[in-house]
Design an enzyme around this catalytic site. Structure first.
Site, mmCIF file in Angstrom:
data_model
loop_
_atom_site.group_PDB
_atom_site.id
_atom_site.type_symbol
_atom_site.label_atom_id
_atom_site.label_comp_id
_atom_site.label_asym_id
_atom_site.label_seq_id
_atom_site.Cartn_x
_atom_site.Cartn_y
_atom_site.Cartn_z
ATOM 1 N N LYS A 45 53.537 47.829 61.851
ATOM 2 C CA LYS A 45 54.178 47.913 60.539
ATOM 3 C C LYS A 45 55.075 49.129 60.398
ATOM 4 C CE LYS A 45 51.054 45.149 57.739
ATOM 5 N NZ LYS A 45 50.111 45.145 56.622
ATOM 6 N N LYS A 48 49.521 35.211 65.203
ATOM 7 C CA LYS A 48 48.442 34.711 64.345
ATOM 8 C C LYS A 48 49.019 34.112 63.066
ATOM 9 C CE LYS A 48 47.507 39.036 61.890
ATOM 10 N NZ LYS A 48 46.541 40.001 61.398
ATOM 11 N N LYS A 65 49.939 35.458 56.169
ATOM 12 C CA LYS A 65 50.507 35.178 54.859
ATOM 13 C C LYS A 65 51.975 35.635 54.799
ATOM 14 C CE LYS A 65 51.623 36.623 50.698
ATOM 15 N NZ LYS A 65 51.874 36.124 49.407
HETATM 16 P P1 TYM Z 1 43.124 40.363 55.585
HETATM 17 O O1 TYM Z 1 43.243 40.377 54.091
HETATM 18 O O2 TYM Z 1 44.369 40.421 56.375
HETATM 19 O O3 TYM Z 1 42.332 39.085 56.049
HETATM 20 C C1 TYM Z 1 41.079 38.701 55.505
HETATM 21 C C2 TYM Z 1 40.194 38.123 56.598
HETATM 22 O O4 TYM Z 1 40.849 37.003 57.220
HETATM 23 C C3 TYM Z 1 40.866 37.186 58.637
HETATM 24 N N1 TYM Z 1 42.092 36.583 59.180
HETATM 25 C C4 TYM Z 1 42.121 35.704 60.191
HETATM 26 N N2 TYM Z 1 41.133 35.157 60.936
HETATM 27 C C5 TYM Z 1 41.491 34.265 61.891
HETATM 28 N N3 TYM Z 1 42.782 33.889 62.137
HETATM 29 C C6 TYM Z 1 43.801 34.417 61.408
HETATM 30 N N4 TYM Z 1 45.070 34.023 61.639
HETATM 31 C C7 TYM Z 1 43.494 35.368 60.397
HETATM 32 N N5 TYM Z 1 44.236 36.070 59.494
HETATM 33 C C8 TYM Z 1 43.364 36.807 58.779
HETATM 34 C C9 TYM Z 1 40.836 38.687 58.835
HETATM 35 O O5 TYM Z 1 40.340 39.027 60.110
HETATM 36 C C10 TYM Z 1 39.935 39.134 57.710
HETATM 37 O O6 TYM Z 1 38.574 39.049 58.096
HETATM 38 N N6 TYM Z 1 41.921 45.117 56.643
HETATM 39 C C11 TYM Z 1 41.373 43.843 56.150
HETATM 40 C C12 TYM Z 1 40.757 43.925 54.782
HETATM 41 C C13 TYM Z 1 39.648 44.915 54.636
HETATM 42 C C14 TYM Z 1 38.330 44.805 55.169
HETATM 43 C C15 TYM Z 1 37.647 45.958 54.721
HETATM 44 C C16 TYM Z 1 37.693 43.863 55.965
HETATM 45 C C17 TYM Z 1 39.687 46.073 53.934
HETATM 46 N N7 TYM Z 1 38.489 46.701 53.973
HETATM 47 C C18 TYM Z 1 36.319 46.184 55.076
HETATM 48 C C19 TYM Z 1 36.344 44.095 56.315
HETATM 49 C C20 TYM Z 1 35.675 45.238 55.871
HETATM 50 C C21 TYM Z 1 42.512 42.846 56.080
HETATM 51 O O7 TYM Z 1 43.662 43.204 55.944
HETATM 52 O O8 TYM Z 1 42.133 41.533 56.045
#
Ligand code: TYM
Length: 294
Positions: A112, A192, A195
């Protein structure tokens, strides 16, 4: 025993990757632990520019979607990250125990900040805030997709550093990865599903209409072999379809391939689309009902 924590960014309606990689297992973990917390992480969202009105709406959209997926306030705590100021406070403390080189190597920062030339301090310390989210509740299990594994390793490292310096306070949290830990873009199986993908057809959202879902799968990028096989290395496009099909139908990849015997990839795409529609239709309908009640 054990405490579950996970977070999702308020990106509006979640996509199929979020659901298969994380949210579906979030639903299943309710009830099996002494506490289960799921957070809509708006402090993480503002590490990149946000329109305030849109962000507010996206937080509500995400809350409605989580409920529609089957995450229940009777069995888990669902909350907005910024409402609990201790996340930011612990983040500061943990940031003082984290070295800059350790953060510089994490993929999200590299990605990013590259196209912006200069990322914000918040974007740089994003994983420290994530560690604070997890450790604040002394969480033991963190259900996430594969793209979050390195962030989880940072949380583990920071927990160890803290425990070494100040005494055992934090359990070392472990990642829970679902079988479909990495759902790929329907337009480019090398990346991947996400969004922020500029190609509309790349990403299936949980509230897409059945027609839209069929269209997206019909246009999914595969290759020039018409037979359906599972070979993620050499045939990433078709294998992504098999993985999605298997995940939404409760099959193994082998069983999904067997069910496609005699079909070409064009026919198989319709079968997969149908299985996805079947899986997400109830979520879309429930989300509509919840929205009207909000
Ligand atoms: P985020 O909001 O991008 O995504 C939420 C969850 O969806 C999973 N995910 C996917 N799994 C499989 N294939 C994909 N293409 C795919 N895209 C997204 C992500 O692995 C995630 O589990 N940094 C984190 C948010 C966060 C968090 C935390 C997670 C903040 N604090 C503490 C766990 C614990 C994030 O941006 O997820």
């Amino acid at each position: 025993g054990g405490r579950v924590f996970s977070g999702i960014q308020p990106t509006g309606v979640p996509h199929l990757g979020n659901y298969l990689g994380a949210l579906e297992s979030w639903v299943g973990l309710q009830g099996g632990f002494s506490s289960v917390l799921y957070s809509i992480v708006d402090l993480h969202a503002i590490t990149v520019p946000q329109d305030p009105a849109l962000l507010r709406e996206n937080i509500l959209d995400m809350a409605a979607s989580l409920l529609a997926c089957g995450i229940s306030p009777a069995h888990s705590i669902i909350f907005q990250q910024s409402q609990v100021s201790e996340h930011a406070e612990l983040s500061w403390i943990l940031g003082c125990l984290t070295s800059m080189p350790r953060l510089r190597h994490l993929p999200q920062w590299k990605m990013k900040s590259k196209d912006k030339k200069e990322g914000s301090v918040g974007l740089f310390t994003y994983p420290v805030l994530q560690a604070a989210d997890i450790l604040l509740y002394r969480s033991t299990h963190v259900p996430v997709g594969e793209d979050q594994v390195q962030h989880l390793e940072l949380a583990q490292d920071v927990a160890r550093i803290f425990n070494n310096q100040y005494g055992e306070l934090f359990p070392i949290p472990q990642a829970l990865l679902s079988a479909s830990r990495r759902v790929k873009s329907l337009r480019d199986p090398a990346s991947k599903m996400s969004k922020s993908d500029p190609q509309r057809l790349a990403t299936v959202r949980l509230t897409d209409s059945p027609d839209d879902i069929v269209l997206k799968f019909r246009k999914a990028v595969t290759d020039f072999t018409s037979e359906v096989t599972f070979d993620p290395e050499r045939r990433p496009g078709v294998s992504n379809l098999v993985a999605i099909h298997a995940a939404v139908s409760g099959l193994t990849a082998e069983e999904a391939v067997r069910s496609a015997r005699g079909m070409d990839t064009a026919q198989y795409k319709l079968l997969v689309a149908d299985a996805v529609v079947h899986k997400v239709a109830p979520i879309r309908i429930r989300a509509g009902v919840i929205w009207r009640a909000f």
